[in-house]
Design a protein around this motif. Sequence first.
Motif, short mmCIF file in Angstrom:
data_model
loop_
_atom_site.label_atom_id
_atom_site.label_comp_id
_atom_site.label_asym_id
_atom_site.label_seq_id
_atom_site.Cartn_x
_atom_site.Cartn_y
_atom_site.Cartn_z
N ALA A 8 -43.28 -16.27 46.00
CA ALA A 8 -44.51 -17.02 46.27
C ALA A 8 -45.74 -16.15 46.03
O ALA A 8 -46.71 -16.60 45.43
N SER A 9 -45.70 -14.89 46.49
CA SER A 9 -46.86 -14.02 46.28
C SER A 9 -47.05 -13.72 44.80
O SER A 9 -48.17 -13.61 44.31
N LYS A 10 -45.96 -13.61 44.06
CA LYS A 10 -46.05 -13.38 42.62
C LYS A 10 -46.68 -14.58 41.92
O LYS A 10 -47.56 -14.44 41.07
N TYR A 11 -46.25 -15.78 42.30
CA TYR A 11 -46.78 -17.01 41.71
C TYR A 11 -48.25 -17.21 42.08
O TYR A 11 -49.07 -17.52 41.23
N ILE A 12 -48.59 -16.98 43.33
CA ILE A 12 -49.97 -17.16 43.78
C ILE A 12 -50.88 -16.13 43.12
O ILE A 12 -51.99 -16.43 42.73
N GLY A 13 -50.40 -14.90 42.97
CA GLY A 13 -51.19 -13.85 42.33
C GLY A 13 -51.52 -14.17 40.89
O GLY A 13 -52.63 -13.93 40.42
N LYS A 14 -50.57 -14.74 40.17
CA LYS A 14 -50.83 -15.13 38.78
C LYS A 14 -51.83 -16.27 38.72
O LYS A 14 -52.68 -16.32 37.85
N GLY A 15 -51.75 -17.20 39.64
CA GLY A 15 -52.67 -18.34 39.67
C GLY A 15 -54.09 -17.93 39.97
O GLY A 15 -55.04 -18.53 39.49
N MET A 16 -54.26 -16.87 40.77
CA MET A 16 -55.61 -16.42 41.13
C MET A 16 -56.33 -15.85 39.92
O MET A 16 -57.52 -16.05 39.77
#
Length: 114
Positions: A21-29
Amino acid sequence: MLRVIGTFIAVALIIYGSYMASKYIGKGMTRGSSSLYMRLLDQITLGQDRHIAIVQISGKYLLLGVTAGQINVLSELQDEELFPLAPEDTGDGTRPPDFKAIMEKLGDFGKKRR
């Protein structure tokens, strides 16, 4: 015994899910913050809801003070005033590992135990 194994598996799945989740959210930011006319070059946190940032707008570089209630221009910087700083040396030559490195090490630990 099965309860302990089940708990361990649940905790491992929660940790893995948090990592993904943190990996996915970081890419989205990074994708959501793209702009044609300005760019955030760097920022550092000074406290809760307080940080300073360097923003490039066209050919100008602005040093901004950002709080929860306001944004202030602290200074306009020239191109020759900007240069990357060397990472701080902790004395023993080591840097703290990032989250990805910790998760990879945990994954390797499970492989060695089998």
